[in-house]
Design an enzyme around this catalytic site. Structure first.
Site, mmCIF file in Angstrom:
data_model
loop_
_atom_site.group_PDB
_atom_site.id
_atom_site.type_symbol
_atom_site.label_atom_id
_atom_site.label_comp_id
_atom_site.label_asym_id
_atom_site.label_seq_id
_atom_site.Cartn_x
_atom_site.Cartn_y
_atom_site.Cartn_z
ATOM 1 C CG HIS A 267 -2.036 -0.963 1.165
ATOM 2 N ND1 HIS A 267 -3.261 -0.665 0.619
ATOM 3 C CD2 HIS A 267 -2.103 -2.254 1.561
ATOM 4 C CE1 HIS A 267 -4.037 -1.738 0.693
ATOM 5 N NE2 HIS A 267 -3.355 -2.705 1.248
ATOM 6 C CG ASP A 328 -3.235 -3.768 4.994
ATOM 7 O OD1 ASP A 328 -2.221 -3.031 5.103
ATOM 8 O OD2 ASP A 328 -4.272 -3.400 4.431
ATOM 9 C CD GLU A 329 -5.661 -5.736 1.220
ATOM 10 O OE1 GLU A 329 -6.684 -6.314 0.819
ATOM 11 O OE2 GLU A 329 -5.509 -4.503 1.152
ATOM 12 C CB VAL A 330 2.755 -7.710 1.979
ATOM 13 C CG1 VAL A 330 4.073 -7.470 1.271
ATOM 14 C CG2 VAL A 330 2.613 -6.819 3.203
#
Ligand SMILES: *[C@@H]1O[C@H](CO)[C@@H](O)[C@H](O)[C@H]1NC(C)=O
Ligand SMILES: *[C@@H]1O[C@H](CO)[C@@H](O)[C@H](O)[C@H]1NC(C)=O
Ligand SMILES: *[C@@H]1O[C@H](CO)[C@@H](O)[C@H](O)[C@H]1NC(C)=O
Ligand SMILES: *[C@@H]1O[C@H](CO)[C@@H](O)[C@H](O)[C@H]1NC(C)=O
Ligand SMILES: *[C@@H]1O[C@H](CO)[C@@H](O)[C@H](O)[C@H]1NC(C)=O
Ligand SMILES: *[C@@H]1O[C@H](CO)[C@@H](O)[C@H](O)[C@H]1NC(C)=O
Length: 548
Positions: A267, A328-330
């Site tokens: 992100h 998050d969400e790597v």
């Protein structure tokens, strides 16, 4: 037609009104429901010039003058609508006239914190019918107690009145958060302040400020000005350090902490232009860089140095002892494609991409340690098996349909503190009544021991910013977020949405009267034909407001 038939069949309506309080008649209910509240049949009327005094033995906490001023104005606003020319029925007579609110504080804490003491007791009608007695362990209980007291005001014979009441109150969970996202869309400072005010009314105590993300970087750093210079939408879409400090002070005056999140290593696209060419990982296709960029490149020391420089400043700007490190969400695909990362992994004997993620997260945790910050991470950091110290707080956000229970169970089983967010992503909207779904969630409803349940620090509702900006964020959040507020403050046994419905409607009407554009959440003509409106029509362009 509906109203006419209700009129003609008045008996049926009376029966309905017996079972369900009509929405336009305020009876002084409180939201969120106090831990212990005993309301009596007798009442006192309020003096329009009601005075606030501190007992002589109370310390002078610096926020108190502002708190008194705000609540005095709110209480006075109740006299505007009460018309003295109306003929009084005197169906019953008041036991007295309240002219004083006497506040006793045990201790000043000065800064809201994870250990803040928010408890208070409130006595109306006894021992004296002329004065309200509010006792709080710290200044935060004064805010909560005055909020509770103000909500109890309702008109009896057209006069602002309060029933004799005894309240002992404290929060069930110490962490009652709300996430706003200022990267997807910029939110004006005034809207953030209005949100903080509404949070304080609902006894939320943490603003989780997801300040930057891949879309834009509005945090205007003084030590790294290129980040927002090249990462914000325009030079107008930024928060200066002075503006941020002003927001934090505004929140402190309302008992709300501000915990910033600088989400890494994923992100982070908006950081790229300002952070330099080595910051984001170049992705490869068919053995060649394809021009796209992935997560932060964890193999260069320069990138850790940049983060240390940034966090050192952030630590000075944001006074709270907590920092949210994201995580998050790597996506691992880009790291997988990059030969330099592969070389690094071979050299350091790393076999999984979770291990390379751990290298980065460990770097961030080390910085947080050096700055003496506590930190929160999103659940992936835990779920991917990144080794984290047991002080790390894990925020659970996935599995809103119920698999969050397994994650909460696993997180607390490993000894980590947990914050539940999954079921409370208010950015997911639907047609109809949805607050009941948020209300019916029980954060400890997972398989665990009492020791595990003790590790549940609380919860956080969220309004992610993809489809909201200053135009619509407040009505979309409120009063839906009030449902979560009650779940996090009130006792576990306060769990019936049917019982809460009428109180929530009264509360929404009160928030409207204070100027908050809280949307109509409730409409059920099958239950009561008069249901779903408030006593005073709300005009967003011409409404007395108490938001700032
Ligand atoms: C509050 O006082 C009024 C007036 O005496 C009374 O009618 C009402 O029942 C009381 N409310 C409660 C919850 O006891
Ligand atoms: C607040 O103070 C009361 C009274 O001393 C105490 O019982 C309670 O545990 C304290 N709460 C917190 C969160 O420290
Ligand atoms: C590399 O890791 C493996 C598995 O963890 C271990 O058995 C081996 O000893 C390590 N080699 C080096 C050089 O550290
Ligand atoms: C973390 O581990 C240390 C050492 O084992 C222990 O002293 C401490 O109480 C633990 N903290 C938590 C939050 O479990
Ligand atoms: C809860 O955990 C216990 C012990 O780990 C296990 O035996 C039990 O099957 C679990 N129950 C559920 C409903 O998952
Ligand atoms: C709701 O609370 C009551 C106690 O007031 C309890 O008996 C009941 O099990 C709870 N229901 C749920 C779904 O937690």
């Amino acid at each position: 037609m509906r109203f006419l038939s209700a009129f003609l069949f008045g008996n049926a309506l009376t029966n309905a009104a017996d079972r369900f309080l009509p929405p336009w008649k305020f009876v002084g209910t409180v939201w969120p429901q106090p831990q212990s509240m005993v309301v009596k049949e007798d009442y006192q009327i309020l003096d329009a010039n009601i005075q606030f005094i501190l007992t002589p033995d109370s310390p002078q906490c610096d926020i108190i003058p502002d708190v008194f001023q705000r609540y005095q104005a709110l209480i006075r606003s109740h006299f505007k609508s009460a018309s003295s020319s109306k003929k009084l029925k005197f169906s019953s007579s008041p036991a007295g006239v309240i002219d004083t609110i006497e506040v006793k504080i045990v201790n000043c804490e000065n800064l809201p914190s994870q250990n803040m003491n928010e408890s208070y007791t409130l006595q109306v009608g006894s021992p004296s019918s002329e004065k309200v007695e509010l006792t709080a362990m710290a200044e935060w209980g004064v805010i909560h107690g005055l909020e509770t007291l103000t909500q109890m005001i309702h008109d009896i014979d057209y006069r602002p009145s309060i029933n004799s009441t005894m309240i002992t109150d404290w929060p069930r969970f110490p962490f009652r958060g709300f996430l706003i996202d200022t990267s997807r869309h910029y939110l004006p400072v005034s809207v953030i302040k209005a949100q903080i005010t509404a949070m304080s009314w609902n006894k939320y105590n943490v603003l989780h400020w997801h300040i930057v993300d891949l879309e834009s970087f509005p945090y205007q750093s003084q030590v790294l000005p290129e980040l927002s210079f090249l990462g914000a939408y325009t030079p107008l879409h930024v928060y200066t350090i002075n503006e941020i400090k002003d927001i934090i002070e505004f929140a402190r005056l309302r008992g709300v902490r501000v915990v910033p999140e600088f989400d890494t290593p994923g992100h982070t696209d908006s950081w790229g232009p300002g952070a330099g060419p080595k910051f984001l990982t170049p992705c490869y296709t068919n053995g060649k860089p394809d021009g796209t960029r992935g997560p932060i490149n964890p193999i260069y020391q320069e990138n850790y140095n940049l983060m240390r420089k940034l966090f050192t400043e952030v630590n000075q700007v944001f006074s709270d002892s907590y920092l949210h490190l994201g995580g998050d969400e790597v996506p691992f695909g880009c790291w997988k494609s990059n030969p330099d990362i592969t070389d690094y992994m071979t050299k350091h004997n790393l076999t999984t991409y979770a291990q390379i993620e751990q290298v980065w997260v460990q770097g961030m945790v080390d910085i947080a340690h050096d700055l003496k910050k506590n930190y929160v991470v999103w659940e992936e950091v835990f779920v991917n098996g990144v080794k984290i110290s047991n002080e790390t707080v894990v925020e659970v956000w996935k599995g809103k349909t119920g698999t969050w229970k397994d994650t909460m169970s696993a997180v607390t089983k490993s000894g980590h503190k947990a914050i539940l967010a999954s079921p409370w992503y208010l950015n997911y909207i639907s047609y109809g009544v949805d607050w009941e779904g948020y209300y019916n969630i029980e954060p400890t409803d997972f398989n665990g021991t009492n020791a595990q349940y003790e590790l549940v620090m609380g919860g956080s509702a969220a309004m992610w910013g993809e489809y909201v900006d200053g135009t619509n964020i407040l009505p979309r959040i409120w009063p839906r977020a009030s449902a979560v507020a009650e779940r996090l403050w009130s006792d576990k046994s306060v769990n019936s949405s049917a019982a809460a419905r009428w109180r929530l409607n009264e509360w929404r009407c009160k928030m409207l009267a204070r100027g908050l554009p809280a949307e109509p959440e409730l409409h059920n003509p099958n239950i009561d034909p008069n249901y779903g409106y408030c006593p005073t029509p709300f005009d967003p362009f011409n409404n007395a407001h108490f938001l700032f």
